[in-house]
Scaffold this motif. Structure first.
Motif, mmCIF file in Angstrom:
data_model
loop_
_atom_site.group_PDB
_atom_site.id
_atom_site.type_symbol
_atom_site.label_atom_id
_atom_site.label_comp_id
_atom_site.label_asym_id
_atom_site.label_seq_id
_atom_site.Cartn_x
_atom_site.Cartn_y
_atom_site.Cartn_z
ATOM 1 N N TRP A 2 0.839 -1.187 0.000
ATOM 2 C CA TRP A 2 0.000 0.000 0.000
ATOM 3 C C TRP A 2 0.882 1.247 0.000
ATOM 4 O O TRP A 2 2.045 1.193 0.371
ATOM 5 C CB TRP A 2 -0.893 0.027 1.233
ATOM 6 N N ASN A 3 0.308 2.372 -0.355
ATOM 7 C CA ASN A 3 0.990 3.647 -0.151
ATOM 8 C C ASN A 3 -0.065 4.740 0.031
ATOM 9 O O ASN A 3 -1.277 4.483 -0.050
ATOM 10 C CB ASN A 3 1.959 3.974 -1.292
ATOM 11 N N LYS A 4 0.400 5.955 0.293
ATOM 12 C CA LYS A 4 -0.493 7.063 0.592
ATOM 13 C C LYS A 4 -1.486 7.300 -0.552
ATOM 14 O O LYS A 4 -2.680 7.517 -0.314
ATOM 15 C CB LYS A 4 0.330 8.327 0.854
ATOM 16 N N ASN A 5 -0.991 7.269 -1.778
ATOM 17 C CA ASN A 5 -1.886 7.497 -2.913
ATOM 18 C C ASN A 5 -2.983 6.446 -2.988
ATOM 19 O O ASN A 5 -4.140 6.757 -3.306
ATOM 20 C CB ASN A 5 -1.092 7.503 -4.219
ATOM 21 N N SER A 6 -2.629 5.193 -2.712
ATOM 22 C CA SER A 6 -3.643 4.132 -2.806
ATOM 23 C C SER A 6 -4.717 4.312 -1.745
ATOM 24 O O SER A 6 -5.891 4.067 -1.999
ATOM 25 C CB SER A 6 -2.987 2.749 -2.684
ATOM 26 N N PHE A 7 -4.331 4.737 -0.543
ATOM 27 C CA PHE A 7 -5.332 4.975 0.494
ATOM 28 C C PHE A 7 -6.248 6.141 0.120
ATOM 29 O O PHE A 7 -7.466 6.084 0.301
ATOM 30 C CB PHE A 7 -4.660 5.259 1.845
ATOM 31 N N GLU A 8 -5.657 7.210 -0.411
ATOM 32 C CA GLU A 8 -6.465 8.382 -0.779
ATOM 33 C C GLU A 8 -7.404 8.064 -1.938
ATOM 34 O O GLU A 8 -8.591 8.415 -1.909
ATOM 35 C CB GLU A 8 -5.548 9.559 -1.150
#
Length: 289
Positions: A207-213
């Motif tokens: 996961w990364n920040k972009n995927s969560f957003e």
């Protein structure tokens, strides 16, 4: 093929502290069993479309392999102001859910990478026999090839989740490519089933920040797992069964696969460990929102 495990990010995912508070997660999980109707399976083709080289599968795909998401359900994160009469926006998580709340002796079974006409129908038969429901995190490239099978999974009462379009390693992608991967998959699921997915899982647990957003923009919650069956290694049916039963505990989420390689061991293992879990007093549940 080595799918959701072949990444250094995998350890960091499983190392997250305790996931999200159980009180916040509790409303997300169903506490009632639902009987599923009887259905028949379809003939199986010789092989699935997944690549044999795990490194090739993990790397960024060419833009031509992923249809544009046509701005599907996406809103600018900073500009979107929800109507107070609308459903509350999905929160942006900093880590995925790893487990379900401990509602008694309850567990979640999940299957990634399908739907596949060789293995998914057999998994559906086993789940139907024991009157339980599971989660299926589907890849868009598989869903678009097998829409009737996707409908069968949903008709049996199982939860359909988003597993990206082509199973890339998400942290290697730009934000626009992540939108295409998640948005295109949500689009084909909604087109096929009439409603969009409410859950998603990053390939390889990366996961990364972009995927969560972007997942939140699409109205989806992220779900990881606590028990890795390692069925992608094809270690033998007995070893898969031992891993699942050995890790069983209230709130556990089991990761298995119904595509991405030879999943005959995964099917055989489910046939053995599911009745044992039920006899031990576990209930198999699915999240609901």
């Amino acid at each position: 093929m080595e799918k959701d495990q072949k990444s250094p990010t995998r350890r960091s995912v499983l190392g997250f502290a305790a996931c999200v508070a159980a009180a916040a997660a509790a409303p997300l999980f169903n506490t009632e069993a639902t009987r599923t109707p009887n259905r028949t399976s379809t003939p199986a083709p010789a092989a699935g479309p997944q690549a044999a080289d795990p490194k090739a599968a993990a790397g960024p795909q060419s833009a031509a392999t992923v249809p544009k998401a046509s701005a599907y359900r996406l809103q600018p994160m900073t500009a979107f102001v929800p109507n107070p009469l609308m459903r509350a926006a999905t929160p942006v998580r900093q880590e995925p859910f790893l487990r379900m709340p401990a509602l008694g002796r309850s567990m979640v079974l999940s299957f990634d990478d399908g739907p596949h006409p060789r293995y998914t129908p057999d998994i559906l038969k086993i789940l139907r026999k024991h009157d339980v429901r599971a989660m299926f995190f589907v890849c868009g490239e598989m869903a678009v090839e097998h829409p009737d099978l996707l409908r069968r999974v949903a008709d049996d009462g199982h939860v359909i989740g988003n597993h990206t379009w082509s199973h890339p390693l998400v942290p290697r992608l730009s934000a626009s490519r992540i939108r295409d991967e998640l948005g295109s998959t949500s689009e084909i699921i909604e087109k096929t089933l009439g409603s969009p997915p409410l859950w998603y899982r990053a390939p390889y647990g990366a996961w990364n920040k972009n995927s969560f957003e972007i997942g939140a923009e699409l109205g989806m919650e992220p779900l990881a797992w606590t028990i890795d069956s390692l069925d992608w290694r094809e270690p033998g049916t007995g070893k898969i069964v031992s891993r699942v039963l050995g890790g069983a505990e209230p709130g556990a989420v089991v990761l298995s696969h119904d595509a991405g390689g030879d999943r005959s061991q995964s099917v055989a293992a489910l046939r053995r460990y599911l009745p044992k879990l039920l006899r031990s007093g576990y209930r198999i549940r699915v999240p609901v929102r």
